[in-house]
Design a protein around this motif. Structure first.
Motif, mmCIF file in Angstrom:
data_model
loop_
_atom_site.group_PDB
_atom_site.id
_atom_site.type_symbol
_atom_site.label_atom_id
_atom_site.label_comp_id
_atom_site.label_asym_id
_atom_site.label_seq_id
_atom_site.Cartn_x
_atom_site.Cartn_y
_atom_site.Cartn_z
ATOM 1 N N UNK A 151 0.861 -1.182 0.000
ATOM 2 C CA UNK A 151 0.000 0.000 0.000
ATOM 3 C C UNK A 151 0.897 1.231 0.000
ATOM 4 N N UNK A 152 0.629 2.144 -0.906
ATOM 5 C CA UNK A 152 1.442 3.345 -1.022
ATOM 6 C C UNK A 152 1.169 4.341 0.094
ATOM 7 N N UNK A 153 2.115 5.236 0.268
ATOM 8 C CA UNK A 153 1.978 6.230 1.340
ATOM 9 C C UNK A 153 0.813 7.182 1.085
ATOM 10 N N UNK A 154 0.479 7.447 -0.193
ATOM 11 C CA UNK A 154 -0.661 8.334 -0.477
ATOM 12 C C UNK A 154 -1.967 7.717 0.014
ATOM 13 N N UNK A 155 -2.082 6.400 -0.131
ATOM 14 C CA UNK A 155 -3.291 5.746 0.366
ATOM 15 C C UNK A 155 -3.336 5.795 1.877
ATOM 16 N N UNK A 156 -2.195 5.646 2.512
ATOM 17 C CA UNK A 156 -2.141 5.751 3.973
ATOM 18 C C UNK A 156 -2.591 7.122 4.451
ATOM 19 N N UNK A 157 -2.149 8.156 3.747
ATOM 20 C CA UNK A 157 -2.566 9.522 4.103
ATOM 21 C C UNK A 157 -4.063 9.689 3.886
ATOM 22 N N UNK A 158 -4.578 9.194 2.755
ATOM 23 C CA UNK A 158 -6.016 9.272 2.479
ATOM 24 C C UNK A 158 -6.823 8.593 3.575
ATOM 25 N N UNK A 159 -6.404 7.398 3.954
ATOM 26 C CA UNK A 159 -7.134 6.651 4.973
ATOM 27 C C UNK A 159 -7.066 7.373 6.318
ATOM 28 N N UNK A 160 -5.896 7.882 6.676
ATOM 29 C CA UNK A 160 -5.744 8.600 7.944
ATOM 30 C C UNK A 160 -6.630 9.846 7.982
ATOM 31 N N UNK A 161 -6.655 10.609 6.892
ATOM 32 C CA UNK A 161 -7.495 11.811 6.848
ATOM 33 C C UNK A 161 -8.980 11.466 6.922
ATOM 34 N N UNK A 162 -9.370 10.366 6.302
ATOM 35 C CA UNK A 162 -10.773 9.949 6.369
ATOM 36 C C UNK A 162 -11.153 9.546 7.791
ATOM 37 N N UNK A 163 -10.245 8.891 8.488
ATOM 38 C CA UNK A 163 -10.517 8.511 9.878
ATOM 39 C C UNK A 163 -10.597 9.757 10.760
ATOM 40 N N UNK A 164 -9.743 10.738 10.501
ATOM 41 C CA UNK A 164 -9.812 12.006 11.236
ATOM 42 C C UNK A 164 -11.158 12.681 11.004
ATOM 43 N N UNK A 165 -11.654 12.621 9.765
ATOM 44 C CA UNK A 165 -12.971 13.183 9.467
ATOM 45 C C UNK A 165 -14.052 12.495 10.284
ATOM 46 N N UNK A 166 -13.983 11.176 10.385
ATOM 47 C CA UNK A 166 -14.980 10.431 11.165
ATOM 48 C C UNK A 166 -14.959 10.891 12.622
ATOM 49 N N UNK A 167 -13.769 11.060 13.172
ATOM 50 C CA UNK A 167 -13.665 11.496 14.566
ATOM 51 C C UNK A 167 -14.219 12.905 14.767
ATOM 52 N N UNK A 168 -13.877 13.813 13.862
ATOM 53 C CA UNK A 168 -14.379 15.189 13.969
ATOM 54 C C UNK A 168 -15.899 15.224 13.833
ATOM 55 N N UNK A 169 -16.426 14.434 12.927
ATOM 56 C CA UNK A 169 -17.872 14.401 12.747
ATOM 57 C C UNK A 169 -18.572 13.811 13.970
ATOM 58 N N UNK A 170 -17.946 12.843 14.616
ATOM 59 C CA UNK A 170 -18.500 12.331 15.867
ATOM 60 C C UNK A 170 -18.575 13.415 16.928
ATOM 61 N N UNK A 171 -17.528 14.233 16.999
ATOM 62 C CA UNK A 171 -17.528 15.362 17.941
ATOM 63 C C UNK A 171 -18.598 16.390 17.568
ATOM 64 N N UNK A 172 -18.769 16.612 16.263
ATOM 65 C CA UNK A 172 -19.785 17.566 15.819
ATOM 66 C C UNK A 172 -21.180 17.101 16.215
ATOM 67 N N UNK A 173 -21.456 15.829 16.010
ATOM 68 C CA UNK A 173 -22.774 15.300 16.369
ATOM 69 C C UNK A 173 -22.994 15.448 17.870
ATOM 70 N N UNK A 174 -21.953 15.197 18.647
ATOM 71 C CA UNK A 174 -22.056 15.376 20.102
ATOM 72 C C UNK A 174 -22.358 16.834 20.442
ATOM 73 N N UNK A 175 -21.738 17.784 19.719
ATOM 74 C CA UNK A 175 -21.998 19.202 19.968
ATOM 75 C C UNK A 175 -23.435 19.582 19.639
#
Length: 92
Positions: free
Chosen positions: A1-25
């Protein structure tokens, strides 16, 4: 797996976490009309982020190269920027 895919996956997971916080807010105003709409939009973005994480992983396993990963990364960064702005607004 290339590093670009790793970055994409990491950013998508960060989005999930931020959206979870938003829903809580938004749960404090969840029973108002505006609160329901904001939670609805957040859930749509949350589902999109989860689907993109799964898609990025499957594309990485399938051996897709930078021709796909780089444009996907640009889209993911723009999406994350928009979600961060929405999160900052949700904290007001």
């Amino acid at each position: 797996m290339g590093y670009l895919w790793g970055i994409n996956i990491a950013l998508s997971i960060i989005q999930v976490l931020i959206l979870g916080l938003m829903i809580r807010n938004y749960t404090g105003i969840g029973f108002t009309r505006t609160g329901k709409m904001l939670i609805g939009v957040s859930v749509v973005f949350l589902m999109e982020s989860i689907v993109m994480t799964i898609t990025y992983y499957s594309w990485a396993v399938a051996g897709m190269g930078p021709t796909i990963a780089l444009p996907a990364l640009v889209i993911t960064v723009m999406n994350l920027s928009g979600i961060l702005i929405l999160y900052l607004v949700s904290r007001l």
